[in-house]
Design an enzyme around this catalytic site. Structure first.
Site, PDB file in Angstrom:
ATOM      1  N   TYR A 100       5.900 -56.939 -32.242  1.00 33.30           N
ATOM      2  CA  TYR A 100       6.312 -57.809 -31.149  1.00 33.30           C
ATOM      3  C   TYR A 100       5.161 -57.935 -30.142  1.00 33.30           C
ATOM      4  O   TYR A 100       4.900 -59.005 -29.611  1.00 33.30           O
ATOM      5  CB  TYR A 100       7.567 -57.259 -30.470  1.00 33.30           C
ATOM      6  CG  TYR A 100       8.761 -57.200 -31.389  1.00 33.30           C
ATOM      7  CD1 TYR A 100       9.559 -58.326 -31.581  1.00 33.30           C
ATOM      8  CD2 TYR A 100       9.087 -56.043 -32.082  1.00 33.30           C
ATOM      9  CE1 TYR A 100      10.654 -58.286 -32.437  1.00 33.30           C
ATOM     10  CE2 TYR A 100      10.178 -55.995 -32.935  1.00 33.30           C
ATOM     11  CZ  TYR A 100      10.954 -57.121 -33.107  1.00 33.30           C
ATOM     12  OH  TYR A 100      12.037 -57.084 -33.963  1.00 33.30           O
ATOM     13  N   ASN A 128      16.155 -66.328 -33.907  1.00 33.20           N
ATOM     14  CA  ASN A 128      15.684 -67.185 -35.001  1.00 33.20           C
ATOM     15  C   ASN A 128      16.893 -67.690 -35.789  1.00 33.20           C
ATOM     16  O   ASN A 128      17.637 -66.898 -36.361  1.00 33.20           O
ATOM     17  CB  ASN A 128      14.753 -66.384 -35.911  1.00 33.20           C
ATOM     18  CG  ASN A 128      14.424 -67.087 -37.210  1.00 33.20           C
ATOM     19  OD1 ASN A 128      14.526 -68.309 -37.333  1.00 33.20           O
ATOM     20  ND2 ASN A 128      14.033 -66.310 -38.198  1.00 33.20           N
ATOM     21  N   CYS A 136      11.473 -63.515 -39.642  1.00 29.72           N
ATOM     22  CA  CYS A 136      11.566 -62.613 -38.497  1.00 29.72           C
ATOM     23  C   CYS A 136      11.652 -61.155 -38.953  1.00 29.72           C
ATOM     24  O   CYS A 136      11.377 -60.250 -38.173  1.00 29.72           O
ATOM     25  CB  CYS A 136      12.735 -63.000 -37.602  1.00 29.72           C
ATOM     26  SG  CYS A 136      14.312 -63.178 -38.445  1.00 29.72           S
ATOM     27  N   HIS A 137      11.998 -60.937 -40.223  1.00 28.44           N
ATOM     28  CA  HIS A 137      12.053 -59.568 -40.747  1.00 28.44           C
ATOM     29  C   HIS A 137      10.660 -58.937 -40.825  1.00 28.44           C
ATOM     30  O   HIS A 137      10.552 -57.726 -40.961  1.00 28.44           O
ATOM     31  CB  HIS A 137      12.731 -59.541 -42.126  1.00 28.44           C
ATOM     32  CG  HIS A 137      12.057 -60.377 -43.163  1.00 28.44           C
ATOM     33  ND1 HIS A 137      12.298 -61.743 -43.274  1.00 28.44           N
ATOM     34  CD2 HIS A 137      11.162 -60.064 -44.127  1.00 28.44           C
ATOM     35  CE1 HIS A 137      11.577 -62.223 -44.282  1.00 28.44           C
ATOM     36  NE2 HIS A 137      10.880 -61.224 -44.804  1.00 28.44           N
ATOM     37  N   GLU A 163       9.206 -57.354 -50.442  1.00 26.16           N
ATOM     38  CA  GLU A 163       7.873 -57.916 -50.297  1.00 26.16           C
ATOM     39  C   GLU A 163       6.779 -56.871 -50.483  1.00 26.16           C
ATOM     40  O   GLU A 163       5.586 -57.183 -50.352  1.00 26.16           O
ATOM     41  CB  GLU A 163       7.730 -58.592 -48.928  1.00 26.16           C
ATOM     42  CG  GLU A 163       8.643 -59.796 -48.775  1.00 26.16           C
ATOM     43  CD  GLU A 163       8.451 -60.528 -47.455  1.00 26.16           C
ATOM     44  OE1 GLU A 163       7.447 -60.273 -46.735  1.00 26.16           O
ATOM     45  OE2 GLU A 163       9.305 -61.379 -47.145  1.00 26.16           O
TER      46      GLU A 163
END
Length: 168
Positions: A100, A128, A136-137, A163
């Site tokens: 962030y 989002n 956003c993850h 991922e």
């Protein structure tokens, strides 16, 4: 008119929403701020072309492929600040994370401000409206830990592991 369909993903049911020409939402069941920008009801329409395209995108993603966000016609409703944060989220590469604070520093540089709080960025990230597709993850706490996810930390953890991200 707003249309919706439900896609059953490995992280649970995702409600997809579209207007006539754009994808406007993807929310996990029970997600915080589910449909918050929309007051009118969504009409079930699984055969809507935009929703079908979004389902194809999600199938590819969950199959381990890396579909481009630009392949979908997106329309996001939010303040200019939120819109800019969501644009930044779209640029985070598959399998990578940012903090962030990283996003706050980027915005400070772009806007010539003295400072910006990571919490303000967190609020925008949390709102989002197109989860999973707008990643956003891929935003984590300053120490790399999992923090806040409107769809729940279990879903965030699953998406990052999917991922190939090593989670603290």
């Amino acid at each position: 008119m707003l249309y919706k369909t439900v896609y059953h993903s490995p992280i649970g049911a995702l409600t997809l929403a579209a207007d006539e020409t754009h994808l406007v939402g993807v929310w996990l069941a029970g997600q915080k701020y589910f449909g918050a920008a929309y007051k009118e009801p969504f009409i079930e329409r699984a055969n809507h072309p935009v929703l079908q395209k979004a389902v194809q995108w999600l199938r590819a993603y969950f199959a381990g492929k890396r579909p481009e966000i630009t392949a979908l016609p997106l329309k996001l409703q939010g303040s200019p600040f939120r819109q800019r944060v969501w644009q930044i989220l779209c640029k985070i590469p598959y399998g990578q994370v940012v903090t962030y604070g990283d996003i706050a520093r980027q915005l400070v540089q772009e806007q010539g401000q003295k400072s910006m709080s990571a919490q303000a960025v967190g609020g925008a990230v949390g709102h989002n409206p197109i989860s999973v597709i707008i990643p956003c993850h891929r935003v984590v706490g300053a120490d790399g830990s999992l923090t806040g996810y409107a769809g729940g930390l279990q879903a965030k953890s699953w998406l990052l592991a999917h991922e190939g991200v090593q989670i603290k």
